[in-house]
Design an enzyme around this catalytic site. Sequence first.
Site, short mmCIF file in Angstrom:
data_model
loop_
_atom_site.label_atom_id
_atom_site.label_comp_id
_atom_site.label_asym_id
_atom_site.label_seq_id
_atom_site.Cartn_x
_atom_site.Cartn_y
_atom_site.Cartn_z
N ARG A 163 0.83 -1.23 0.00
CA ARG A 163 0.00 0.00 0.00
C ARG A 163 0.85 1.26 0.00
O ARG A 163 0.54 2.25 0.67
CB ARG A 163 -0.95 0.02 1.20
CG ARG A 163 -1.96 -1.08 1.25
CD ARG A 163 -2.94 -1.04 0.08
NE ARG A 163 -3.86 -2.14 0.17
CZ ARG A 163 -3.60 -3.36 -0.32
NH1 ARG A 163 -2.47 -3.61 -0.96
NH2 ARG A 163 -4.48 -4.32 -0.18
N SER A 202 -11.03 -0.19 3.15
CA SER A 202 -10.28 -0.39 4.40
C SER A 202 -9.71 0.93 4.87
O SER A 202 -9.00 1.59 4.12
CB SER A 202 -9.11 -1.35 4.17
OG SER A 202 -9.60 -2.58 3.71
N GLU A 243 -5.07 4.08 5.83
CA GLU A 243 -4.72 3.82 4.43
C GLU A 243 -5.07 5.02 3.54
O GLU A 243 -4.27 5.40 2.69
CB GLU A 243 -5.46 2.55 3.97
CG GLU A 243 -5.07 2.12 2.58
CD GLU A 243 -5.86 0.88 2.13
OE1 GLU A 243 -5.78 -0.16 2.79
OE2 GLU A 243 -6.55 0.99 1.11
#
Length: 351
Positions: free
Chosen positions: A172, A246, A343
């Site tokens: 990520r 998320s 995130e």
Amino acid sequence: MSSVSAAGYRIVENARLDARNTFGVAATAPMLVEVADATALPELFGYAMLRDGPVLVLGGGSNLLFAGDPPGAALSLASQRIGIIEDDGDTAIVRADAGMGWHDCVLWTLGHGLCGMENLALIPGTVGAAPIQNIGAYGVEVRDCIHAVEAFDRRTRAFVRLDAGACEFAYRDSRFKRDPERYVVTAVEFVLSRTPRLRLDYAGIAEELQAMGIDGAPRASQVAEAVIRIRRRKLPDPAVLGNAGSFFKNPIVPAAVADSLKAAHATAPVFRAGGDDLRKLSAAWLIDQCGWKGHREGDAGVSDAHALVLVNHGHATGADLLSLARRIAASVNERFGVAIEPEPRIIGAVW
Ligand SMILES: Cc1cc2nc3c(=O)[nH]c(=O)nc-3n(C[C@H](O)[C@H](O)[C@H](O)COP(=O)(O)OP(=O)(O)OC[C@H]3O[C@@H](n4cnc5c(N)ncnc54)[C@H](O)[C@@H]3O)c2cc1C
């Protein structure tokens, strides 16, 4: 709100961004530049506000939390061309413009018999944003099929082409995410194969294929269909319930930390994280253990189906959601001694 149009771009002053972020929270950019043709970027970044100020490059707004208004201009790219630029009969290189929808790009490649992105079907957002956080799902990351990223470099005011190695992809993460004011991604080149190398070993894909009545060797498009079906069941649709997928990354911790967590909580999921001395923990499990799943405060809440997904039940502000997220992270840290990080990119506040 006023707007000006010129060749290759359109400028809107005081642009509301409520409908341009999937949390659906209110935000206003002092100026929104909608770029139809990326060749206009050198001219645009010659103007003082874009050259000298912060600029938020906005895709589909599905990985952003507006905790306040963006401090400077927002800029979005509209161009959606896609095509094969090299092909040896087995492997092909597909080039897609940044403004194209990610899922449309995945479907286009599958429709042309090219495999590699099937597990990434139905991730919201644009092609241009895919390399930013190296999107991933069902055991595949987009870096596995990125050949090169084309971008406008604000520092040198020139177009650049970075091969996959130069993008410094990680879980990520990428050089683009670490340096958000530098690059405007204009197109992405993908290297894809006509010979399927399917990843079926992850999170229920094989079971879903079976439920679809597909035995034996599935086609890549059938794997994408299985992923789409699982995602539709598991994740709230932002058009119905505001969210950004998320909200927390799975924390990467030293193996010793994971071992002591596992010793105290036998059910804690622990995964390898590349290298012998690092482990990935499940942020969802940690948050769930702290009792947050389904929690609601006014219109800010945590999905009752998925502890990682923060949701806007209607009129939550970005600040409400950020405050909830901070308290979730603090409770995980207090109980397990593990720091969890958001995130999505947070605009207008510091995590
Ligand atoms: C329901 C749901 C499910 C999701 N599932 C997943 C998942 O499975 N896996 C996953 O990885 N993510 C997932 N996400 C997160 C999100 O979809 C991805 O991160 C997506 O790539 C964001 O695309 P976007 O166009 O909406 O980017 P935005 O949210 O608009 O922007 C995200 C970041 O990228 C930057 N950016 C966007 N476009 C450009 C560009 N052209 N050049 C430079 N910078 C740019 C922005 O400045 C910002 O920093 C999910 C989100 C939702 C709402």
